[in-house]
Motif scaffolding. Structure first.
Motif, PDB file in Angstrom:
ATOM      1  N   GLY A 165       2.804  70.685  -4.272  1.00  0.00           N
ATOM      2  CA  GLY A 165       3.884  70.044  -5.013  1.00  0.00           C
ATOM      3  C   GLY A 165       3.815  70.284  -6.504  1.00  0.00           C
ATOM      4  N   GLN A 166       2.944  71.182  -6.973  1.00  0.00           N
ATOM      5  CA  GLN A 166       2.789  71.414  -8.403  1.00  0.00           C
ATOM      6  C   GLN A 166       3.575  72.625  -8.892  1.00  0.00           C
ATOM      7  OE1 GLN A 166      -1.331  71.427  -9.451  1.00  0.00           O
ATOM      8  NE2 GLN A 166      -1.795  69.675  -8.189  1.00  0.00           N
ATOM      9  N   GLU A 167       4.467  73.147  -8.038  1.00  0.00           N
ATOM     10  CA  GLU A 167       5.220  74.337  -8.403  1.00  0.00           C
ATOM     11  C   GLU A 167       6.114  74.106  -9.613  1.00  0.00           C
ATOM     12  OE1 GLU A 167       5.684  72.902  -5.303  1.00  0.00           O
ATOM     13  OE2 GLU A 167       4.186  74.071  -4.253  1.00  0.00           O
ATOM     14  N   ASP A 168       6.593  72.893  -9.772  1.00  0.00           N
ATOM     15  CA  ASP A 168       7.542  72.594 -10.834  1.00  0.00           C
ATOM     16  C   ASP A 168       6.877  72.267 -12.165  1.00  0.00           C
ATOM     17  OD1 ASP A 168       9.579  72.963  -9.028  1.00  0.00           O
ATOM     18  OD2 ASP A 168       9.714  70.838  -8.521  1.00  0.00           O
ATOM     19  N   LEU A 169       5.562  72.158 -12.190  1.00  0.00           N
ATOM     20  CA  LEU A 169       4.880  71.811 -13.428  1.00  0.00           C
ATOM     21  C   LEU A 169       4.923  72.990 -14.396  1.00  0.00           C
ATOM     22  CD1 LEU A 169       1.732  69.911 -12.137  1.00  0.00           C
ATOM     23  CD2 LEU A 169       3.840  68.963 -13.024  1.00  0.00           C
ATOM     24  N   GLU A 170       5.047  72.666 -15.644  1.00  0.00           N
ATOM     25  CA  GLU A 170       5.103  73.692 -16.677  1.00  0.00           C
ATOM     26  C   GLU A 170       3.696  74.014 -17.152  1.00  0.00           C
ATOM     27  OE1 GLU A 170       6.588  73.933 -21.293  1.00  0.00           O
ATOM     28  OE2 GLU A 170       7.625  72.590 -19.914  1.00  0.00           O
ATOM     29  N   ASP A 171       3.395  75.276 -17.282  1.00  0.00           N
ATOM     30  CA  ASP A 171       2.086  75.687 -17.773  1.00  0.00           C
ATOM     31  C   ASP A 171       2.180  75.813 -19.286  1.00  0.00           C
ATOM     32  OD1 ASP A 171      -0.426  76.624 -18.221  1.00  0.00           O
ATOM     33  OD2 ASP A 171      -0.240  78.397 -16.944  1.00  0.00           O
ATOM     34  N   ARG A 172       1.704  74.840 -19.995  1.00  0.00           N
ATOM     35  CA  ARG A 172       1.831  74.794 -21.450  1.00  0.00           C
ATOM     36  C   ARG A 172       0.904  75.785 -22.146  1.00  0.00           C
ATOM     37  NH1 ARG A 172       1.732  68.292 -22.400  1.00  0.00           N
ATOM     38  NH2 ARG A 172       3.223  67.781 -20.771  1.00  0.00           N
ATOM     39  N   TYR A 173      -0.132  76.199 -21.479  1.00  0.00           N
ATOM     40  CA  TYR A 173      -1.138  77.026 -22.124  1.00  0.00           C
ATOM     41  C   TYR A 173      -1.051  78.492 -21.738  1.00  0.00           C
ATOM     42  CZ  TYR A 173      -2.816  72.360 -22.989  1.00  0.00           C
ATOM     43  OH  TYR A 173      -2.893  71.058 -23.352  1.00  0.00           O
ATOM     44  N   ALA A 174       0.009  78.886 -21.090  1.00  0.00           N
ATOM     45  CA  ALA A 174       0.163  80.274 -20.687  1.00  0.00           C
ATOM     46  C   ALA A 174       0.451  81.124 -21.917  1.00  0.00           C
ATOM     47  CB  ALA A 174       1.287  80.428 -19.686  1.00  0.00           C
ATOM     48  N   THR A 175      -0.131  82.311 -21.925  1.00  0.00           N
ATOM     49  CA  THR A 175       0.155  83.228 -23.035  1.00  0.00           C
ATOM     50  C   THR A 175       1.494  83.903 -22.763  1.00  0.00           C
ATOM     51  OG1 THR A 175      -0.955  85.059 -21.925  1.00  0.00           O
ATOM     52  CG2 THR A 175      -2.281  83.658 -23.380  1.00  0.00           C
TER      53      THR A 175
ATOM     54  N   SER B 163       2.008  86.886 -22.082  1.00  0.00           N
ATOM     55  CA  SER B 163       1.915  87.882 -21.017  1.00  0.00           C
ATOM     56  C   SER B 163       1.711  87.212 -19.663  1.00  0.00           C
ATOM     57  CB  SER B 163       0.766  88.852 -21.294  1.00  0.00           C
ATOM     58  OG  SER B 163      -0.467  88.153 -21.288  1.00  0.00           O
ATOM     59  N   GLY B 164       1.605  85.904 -19.640  1.00  0.00           N
ATOM     60  CA  GLY B 164       1.437  85.187 -18.381  1.00  0.00           C
ATOM     61  C   GLY B 164      -0.010  85.034 -17.941  1.00  0.00           C
ATOM     62  N   GLU B 165      -0.934  85.461 -18.786  1.00  0.00           N
ATOM     63  CA  GLU B 165      -2.355  85.329 -18.456  1.00  0.00           C
ATOM     64  C   GLU B 165      -2.921  84.095 -19.142  1.00  0.00           C
ATOM     65  OE1 GLU B 165      -4.183  88.917 -19.679  1.00  0.00           O
ATOM     66  OE2 GLU B 165      -2.956  90.154 -18.373  1.00  0.00           O
ATOM     67  N   HIS B 166      -4.034  83.633 -18.633  1.00  0.00           N
ATOM     68  CA  HIS B 166      -4.681  82.459 -19.242  1.00  0.00           C
ATOM     69  C   HIS B 166      -5.898  82.868 -20.015  1.00  0.00           C
ATOM     70  CE1 HIS B 166      -2.000  79.857 -17.181  1.00  0.00           C
ATOM     71  NE2 HIS B 166      -2.398  80.223 -15.999  1.00  0.00           N
TER      72      HIS B 166
END
Length: 76
Positions: free
Chosen positions: A61-71, A73-76
């Motif tokens: 159910g975490q698909e909708d969460l926003e990744d605030r720390y994504a660069t 390029s989409g990498e962490h």
């Protein structure tokens, strides 16, 4: 006229105790069945009004969460 206290005798009567326990078990079972029916009804309503997503799929159910720390390029 003498009065007799039968509370102690009744509490020790095994038949009375079994009857009370069976009535209590029946009551609890009925309450549980009513709760389960309410849950099923609520679940059916949620499925009927569903938003098209499969509850069991995805990442819990975490698909909708926003990744605030994504660069960028989409990498962490």
């Amino acid at each position: 006229m003498s009065t007799t206290n039968t509370a102690g005798i009744t509490a020790q009567d095994k038949n009375w105790k079994l009857k009370e326990q069976s009535e209590e078990a029946r009551y609890i079972h009925e309450k549980e069945q009513a709760q389960l029916a309410a849950i099923r009804t609520q679940s059916d309503k949620a499925k009927a009004a569903g938003d098209g997503r499969d509850i069991e799929g995805g990442f819990g159910g975490q698909e909708d969460l926003e990744d605030r720390y994504a660069t960028t390029s989409g990498e962490h």
